[in-house]
Scaffold this motif. Structure first.
Motif, mmCIF file in Angstrom:
data_model
loop_
_atom_site.group_PDB
_atom_site.id
_atom_site.type_symbol
_atom_site.label_atom_id
_atom_site.label_comp_id
_atom_site.label_asym_id
_atom_site.label_seq_id
_atom_site.Cartn_x
_atom_site.Cartn_y
_atom_site.Cartn_z
ATOM 1 N N PHE A 112 38.147 29.332 25.543
ATOM 2 C CA PHE A 112 37.730 30.663 25.933
ATOM 3 C C PHE A 112 38.785 31.644 25.433
ATOM 4 C CE2 PHE A 112 36.146 27.796 29.233
ATOM 5 C CZ PHE A 112 34.792 27.998 29.072
ATOM 6 N N PRO A 113 38.443 32.478 24.470
ATOM 7 C CA PRO A 113 39.453 33.434 23.983
ATOM 8 C C PRO A 113 39.826 34.437 25.072
ATOM 9 C CG PRO A 113 37.315 33.883 23.011
ATOM 10 C CD PRO A 113 37.172 32.612 23.796
ATOM 11 N N LYS A 114 41.077 34.828 25.085
ATOM 12 C CA LYS A 114 41.543 35.804 26.064
ATOM 13 C C LYS A 114 40.977 37.172 25.705
ATOM 14 C CE LYS A 114 45.766 33.308 26.921
ATOM 15 N NZ LYS A 114 47.220 33.294 26.844
ATOM 16 N N GLU A 154 40.940 46.338 24.942
ATOM 17 C CA GLU A 154 39.829 47.197 24.539
ATOM 18 C C GLU A 154 38.509 46.686 25.097
ATOM 19 O OE1 GLU A 154 41.837 45.784 22.001
ATOM 20 O OE2 GLU A 154 43.193 47.488 22.013
ATOM 21 N N SER A 155 38.315 45.355 25.088
ATOM 22 C CA SER A 155 37.050 44.816 25.582
ATOM 23 C C SER A 155 36.969 44.921 27.098
ATOM 24 C CB SER A 155 36.879 43.367 25.138
ATOM 25 O OG SER A 155 37.867 42.545 25.731
ATOM 26 N N LEU A 156 38.121 44.884 27.790
ATOM 27 C CA LEU A 156 38.096 45.028 29.238
ATOM 28 C C LEU A 156 37.765 46.460 29.657
ATOM 29 C CD1 LEU A 156 41.174 42.887 30.311
ATOM 30 C CD2 LEU A 156 38.763 42.333 30.576
ATOM 31 N N SER A 157 38.291 47.430 28.922
ATOM 32 C CA SER A 157 38.048 48.826 29.296
ATOM 33 C C SER A 157 36.627 49.261 28.952
ATOM 34 C CB SER A 157 39.056 49.741 28.613
ATOM 35 O OG SER A 157 38.893 49.675 27.211
ATOM 36 N N SER A 158 36.003 48.645 27.955
ATOM 37 C CA SER A 158 34.653 49.048 27.570
ATOM 38 C C SER A 158 33.585 48.301 28.358
ATOM 39 C CB SER A 158 34.452 48.823 26.067
ATOM 40 O OG SER A 158 34.500 47.444 25.775
ATOM 41 N N GLY A 159 33.995 47.325 29.192
ATOM 42 C CA GLY A 159 33.022 46.623 30.020
ATOM 43 C C GLY A 159 32.474 45.372 29.380
ATOM 44 N N GLN A 160 32.878 45.024 28.196
ATOM 45 C CA GLN A 160 32.410 43.806 27.562
ATOM 46 C C GLN A 160 33.160 42.612 28.159
ATOM 47 O OE1 GLN A 160 33.241 44.371 23.465
ATOM 48 N NE2 GLN A 160 31.597 45.847 23.151
ATOM 49 N N ASN A 161 32.558 41.451 28.052
ATOM 50 C CA ASN A 161 33.154 40.191 28.511
ATOM 51 C C ASN A 161 33.540 40.244 29.978
ATOM 52 O OD1 ASN A 161 32.939 39.197 25.899
ATOM 53 N ND2 ASN A 161 35.000 39.822 25.354
ATOM 54 N N GLU A 162 32.646 40.798 30.819
ATOM 55 C CA GLU A 162 32.951 40.887 32.244
ATOM 56 C C GLU A 162 32.933 39.510 32.905
ATOM 57 O OE1 GLU A 162 30.409 43.663 34.073
ATOM 58 O OE2 GLU A 162 31.193 45.365 32.955
ATOM 59 N N ASP A 163 32.187 38.554 32.341
ATOM 60 C CA ASP A 163 32.088 37.240 32.943
ATOM 61 C C ASP A 163 33.241 36.320 32.539
ATOM 62 O OD1 ASP A 163 31.164 37.242 30.349
ATOM 63 O OD2 ASP A 163 29.831 35.531 30.676
ATOM 64 N N VAL A 164 34.097 36.749 31.660
ATOM 65 C CA VAL A 164 35.219 35.923 31.213
ATOM 66 C C VAL A 164 36.365 36.112 32.194
ATOM 67 C CG1 VAL A 164 36.900 35.494 29.376
ATOM 68 C CG2 VAL A 164 34.544 36.088 28.801
ATOM 69 N N SER A 165 36.814 35.023 32.784
ATOM 70 C CA SER A 165 37.928 35.128 33.728
ATOM 71 C C SER A 165 39.258 35.091 32.981
ATOM 72 C CB SER A 165 37.868 33.993 34.751
ATOM 73 O OG SER A 165 38.018 32.764 34.087
ATOM 74 N N VAL A 166 40.188 35.876 33.437
ATOM 75 C CA VAL A 166 41.515 35.930 32.822
ATOM 76 C C VAL A 166 42.376 34.871 33.484
ATOM 77 C CG1 VAL A 166 43.550 37.352 32.402
ATOM 78 C CG2 VAL A 166 41.270 38.384 32.417
ATOM 79 N N ARG A 167 43.036 34.050 32.666
ATOM 80 C CA ARG A 167 43.853 32.979 33.204
ATOM 81 C C ARG A 167 45.252 33.443 33.411
ATOM 82 N NH1 ARG A 167 42.054 27.953 29.462
ATOM 83 N NH2 ARG A 167 39.901 28.504 29.406
#
Length: 66
Positions: free
Chosen positions: A47-49, A53-66
């Motif tokens: 799972f790429p971190k 930019e993707s966090l602020s634009s709302g993309q990849n909301e289902d990806v959990s940050v490790r």
């Protein structure tokens, strides 16, 4: 010439310390897997971190940050 009476024993102590550290490293398994880290760096993460930019634009909301 008198300095040799200091430098020779000092160098022998230094070599003994280096040999002790090296033997400790060999006995503790520091040199067991020499190829693993070289191969691991080439493997992709599952799972790429997410980037900031993707966090602020709302993309990849289902990806959990490790």
């Amino acid at each position: 010439m008198d300095i040799l009476y200091l430098l020779i024993p000092l160098s022998l102590v230094f070599v003994a310390i280096i040999a002790g550290v090296f033997l400790w490293a060999v006995k503790s398994g520091q040199f067991e897997d020499m190829e693993g880290p070289a191969h691991r760096i080439l493997m992709d993460d599952e799972f790429p971190k997410p980037t900031p930019e993707s966090l602020s634009s709302g993309q990849n909301e289902d990806v959990s940050v490790r």
